[in-house]
Design a protein around this motif. Structure first.
Motif, PDB file in Angstrom:
ATOM      1  N   SER A 124       1.016  -1.151  -0.089  1.00  0.00           N
ATOM      2  CA  SER A 124      -0.085  -0.022  -0.025  1.00  0.00           C
ATOM      3  C   SER A 124       1.015   1.254  -0.233  1.00  0.00           C
ATOM      4  O   SER A 124       2.108   1.408   0.368  1.00  0.00           O
ATOM      5  CB  SER A 124      -0.981  -0.167   1.185  1.00  0.00           C
ATOM      6  OG  SER A 124      -0.042   0.066   2.401  1.00  0.00           O
ATOM      7  N   ARG A 125       0.382   2.368  -0.356  1.00  0.00           N
ATOM      8  CA  ARG A 125       0.908   3.548  -0.320  1.00  0.00           C
ATOM      9  C   ARG A 125       2.193   3.666  -1.157  1.00  0.00           C
ATOM     10  O   ARG A 125       3.252   4.113  -0.721  1.00  0.00           O
ATOM     11  CB  ARG A 125       0.953   4.295   1.066  1.00  0.00           C
ATOM     12  CG  ARG A 125      -0.273   4.463   1.699  1.00  0.00           C
ATOM     13  CD  ARG A 125      -0.119   5.232   2.969  1.00  0.00           C
ATOM     14  NE  ARG A 125       0.213   6.295   2.915  1.00  0.00           N
ATOM     15  CZ  ARG A 125      -0.743   7.395   2.512  1.00  0.00           C
ATOM     16  NH1 ARG A 125      -1.983   7.269   2.345  1.00  0.00           N
ATOM     17  NH2 ARG A 125      -0.293   8.534   2.170  1.00  0.00           N
ATOM     18  N   LEU A 126       2.247   3.206  -2.228  1.00  0.00           N
ATOM     19  CA  LEU A 126       3.585   3.110  -2.948  1.00  0.00           C
ATOM     20  C   LEU A 126       3.793   4.201  -3.753  1.00  0.00           C
ATOM     21  O   LEU A 126       2.874   4.989  -4.049  1.00  0.00           O
ATOM     22  CB  LEU A 126       3.291   1.886  -4.141  1.00  0.00           C
ATOM     23  CG  LEU A 126       3.202   0.364  -3.712  1.00  0.00           C
ATOM     24  CD1 LEU A 126       2.742  -0.570  -5.027  1.00  0.00           C
ATOM     25  CD2 LEU A 126       4.553  -0.073  -3.368  1.00  0.00           C
ATOM     26  N   SER A 127       5.217   4.561  -3.923  1.00  0.00           N
ATOM     27  CA  SER A 127       5.442   5.876  -4.595  1.00  0.00           C
ATOM     28  C   SER A 127       5.260   5.475  -6.204  1.00  0.00           C
ATOM     29  O   SER A 127       5.105   4.253  -6.376  1.00  0.00           O
ATOM     30  CB  SER A 127       6.789   6.148  -4.408  1.00  0.00           C
ATOM     31  OG  SER A 127       7.754   5.411  -4.779  1.00  0.00           O
ATOM     32  N   ARG A 128       5.076   6.063  -6.986  1.00  0.00           N
ATOM     33  CA  ARG A 128       5.382   6.139  -8.504  1.00  0.00           C
ATOM     34  C   ARG A 128       6.528   5.183  -8.752  1.00  0.00           C
ATOM     35  O   ARG A 128       6.682   4.467  -9.611  1.00  0.00           O
ATOM     36  CB  ARG A 128       5.270   7.393  -9.311  1.00  0.00           C
ATOM     37  CG  ARG A 128       4.891   7.039 -10.789  1.00  0.00           C
ATOM     38  CD  ARG A 128       4.886   8.278 -11.643  1.00  0.00           C
ATOM     39  NE  ARG A 128       4.821   7.981 -12.925  1.00  0.00           N
ATOM     40  CZ  ARG A 128       5.946   7.734 -13.658  1.00  0.00           C
ATOM     41  NH1 ARG A 128       7.093   7.697 -13.256  1.00  0.00           N
ATOM     42  NH2 ARG A 128       5.612   7.560 -14.903  1.00  0.00           N
ATOM     43  N   SER A 209       0.378   3.303  -8.216  1.00  0.00           N
ATOM     44  CA  SER A 209       0.512   4.262  -7.157  1.00  0.00           C
ATOM     45  C   SER A 209      -0.807   4.486  -6.536  1.00  0.00           C
ATOM     46  O   SER A 209      -0.973   4.590  -5.422  1.00  0.00           O
ATOM     47  CB  SER A 209       1.858   5.335  -7.516  1.00  0.00           C
ATOM     48  OG  SER A 209       1.773   6.236  -6.247  1.00  0.00           O
ATOM     49  N   TYR A 210      -1.483   5.285  -7.463  1.00  0.00           N
ATOM     50  CA  TYR A 210      -2.758   5.787  -7.022  1.00  0.00           C
ATOM     51  C   TYR A 210      -3.550   4.709  -6.511  1.00  0.00           C
ATOM     52  O   TYR A 210      -4.238   5.098  -5.303  1.00  0.00           O
ATOM     53  CB  TYR A 210      -3.309   6.463  -8.286  1.00  0.00           C
ATOM     54  CG  TYR A 210      -4.561   7.284  -8.130  1.00  0.00           C
ATOM     55  CD1 TYR A 210      -4.698   8.611  -7.583  1.00  0.00           C
ATOM     56  CD2 TYR A 210      -5.837   6.575  -8.204  1.00  0.00           C
ATOM     57  CE1 TYR A 210      -5.773   9.184  -7.288  1.00  0.00           C
ATOM     58  CE2 TYR A 210      -7.019   7.273  -7.666  1.00  0.00           C
ATOM     59  CZ  TYR A 210      -7.036   8.551  -7.395  1.00  0.00           C
ATOM     60  OH  TYR A 210      -8.059   9.328  -7.149  1.00  0.00           O
ATOM     61  N   SER A 212      -2.760   1.966  -4.913  1.00  0.00           N
ATOM     62  CA  SER A 212      -2.408   1.639  -3.769  1.00  0.00           C
ATOM     63  C   SER A 212      -2.608   2.408  -2.444  1.00  0.00           C
ATOM     64  O   SER A 212      -2.454   2.094  -1.462  1.00  0.00           O
ATOM     65  CB  SER A 212      -1.022   1.375  -3.767  1.00  0.00           C
ATOM     66  OG  SER A 212       0.011   2.503  -3.715  1.00  0.00           O
ATOM     67  N   HIS A 213      -2.733   3.705  -2.929  1.00  0.00           N
ATOM     68  CA  HIS A 213      -2.941   4.887  -1.633  1.00  0.00           C
ATOM     69  C   HIS A 213      -4.386   4.733  -1.499  1.00  0.00           C
ATOM     70  O   HIS A 213      -5.020   5.341  -0.446  1.00  0.00           O
ATOM     71  CB  HIS A 213      -2.648   6.230  -2.340  1.00  0.00           C
ATOM     72  CG  HIS A 213      -1.055   6.595  -2.208  1.00  0.00           C
ATOM     73  ND1 HIS A 213      -0.284   5.977  -3.224  1.00  0.00           N
ATOM     74  CD2 HIS A 213      -0.341   7.231  -1.173  1.00  0.00           C
ATOM     75  CE1 HIS A 213       1.130   6.594  -2.672  1.00  0.00           C
ATOM     76  NE2 HIS A 213       0.815   7.155  -1.601  1.00  0.00           N
ATOM     77  N   THR A 216      -5.302  -1.712  -0.386  1.00  0.00           N
ATOM     78  CA  THR A 216      -4.122  -2.653  -0.258  1.00  0.00           C
ATOM     79  C   THR A 216      -4.151  -3.520  -1.573  1.00  0.00           C
ATOM     80  O   THR A 216      -5.203  -3.939  -1.782  1.00  0.00           O
ATOM     81  CB  THR A 216      -4.034  -3.568   1.071  1.00  0.00           C
ATOM     82  OG1 THR A 216      -3.865  -2.422   2.118  1.00  0.00           O
ATOM     83  CG2 THR A 216      -2.908  -4.361   1.064  1.00  0.00           C
TER      84      THR A 216
END
Length: 258
Positions: A124-128, A209-210, A212-213, A216
């Protein structure tokens, strides 16, 4: 590498598709495809097995209006950020399985799409920049849509959630550059859609990325990246084929549900 899920005389397996168009075979692997690939030594001619949807997913995440020409053809503005919706896992079917037209709709349409398969998780909350490390590979998808119900309901759940409304396949291709691939849809050999992934409004790393924000992501989850212009109705008796450069062909007959 091309990873397939298939039925053979001994049951269901994952395998590596080997060879070229003149003589494809599938070599059985142990375990799930996200682990290190280990061959069992069993091989079949591809013509002797039945391909299934290449992965089973906890969820399929769709992205709407991600090609400018498709947004325009439906009279919609481009979204300022990715427009997400969910398709249930029960909508997923494989190559040659039938798309079933529900009696509730009079206007069911095809949507050819590049699909991203997640191979690492939970994340979750991955950067690009980190998005690429969780991508297992890519496959073809058809985001079948009851357009009349989509317009009537405004939101997308019913229109895109019917059983059989998410064909995936024929296999997952790993290590593929998807920055500029042709995406094509043919209905009975007539080209209906023709686009390129370079024209995505939001590219694949941005989408991963989007999403994952928001939720999960788990191994096997699928993200549909949007469809180019040219969506049109499909009828019982048609055959719909999604072709994506570097991946292959996903063909499905269309039948009516009585």
């Amino acid at each position: 590498m091309r990873i397939a899920r298939f039925v053979h005389a001994g049951g269901m397996s994952f395998g590596v598709v080997e060879g070229d168009a003149d003589g494809l075979t599938v070599a059985e692997t142990t375990g799930l495809p996200f682990d290190e690939v280990r061959l069992t030594g069993q091989r079949w001619a591809l013509s002797d097995v039945r391909l299934l949807a290449p992965i089973f997913s906890s969820k399929v995440i769709g992205i709407g209006r991600n090609y400018a020409d498709h947004a325009a053809e439906l009279g919609n503005e481009l979204p300022k950020e990715p427009l997400m919706f969910l398709k249930p896992s029960t909508s997923v079917i494989g190559p040659r399985d039938s798309i079933k037209l529900p009696p509730q709709s009079k206007q069911v349409e095809h949507e050819a799409e590049l699909a991203v398969v997640i191979g690492v998780g939970p994340v979750s909350r991955l950067s690009r920049a980190d998005a690429s490390r969780v991508i297992f590979g890519y496959t073809c998808a058809n985001d079948v849509t009851a357009r009349d119900l989509q317009k009537a309901d405004v939101q997308f759940t019913r229109a895109k959630g019917f059983d059989s409304f998410c064909p995936l396949g024929p296999w997952i291709v790993t290590d593929l550059d998807v920055s500029d691939l042709e995406v094509r849809c043919e209905v009975n050999d007539e080209v209906r859609q023709l686009g390129r992934t370079k024209d995505l409004v939001f590219d694949v790393p941005t989408l991963v990325s989007y999403v994952s924000h928001v939720m999960t992501l788990l191994p096997g989850d699928v993200i549909l990246t949007g469809t180019p212009a040219g969506v049109s109705p499909i009828l019982a008796g048609d055959t719909v084929t999604v072709r994506i450069e570097g991946i292959g062909d996903l063909a499905n007959p269309v039948v009516a549900v009585e």
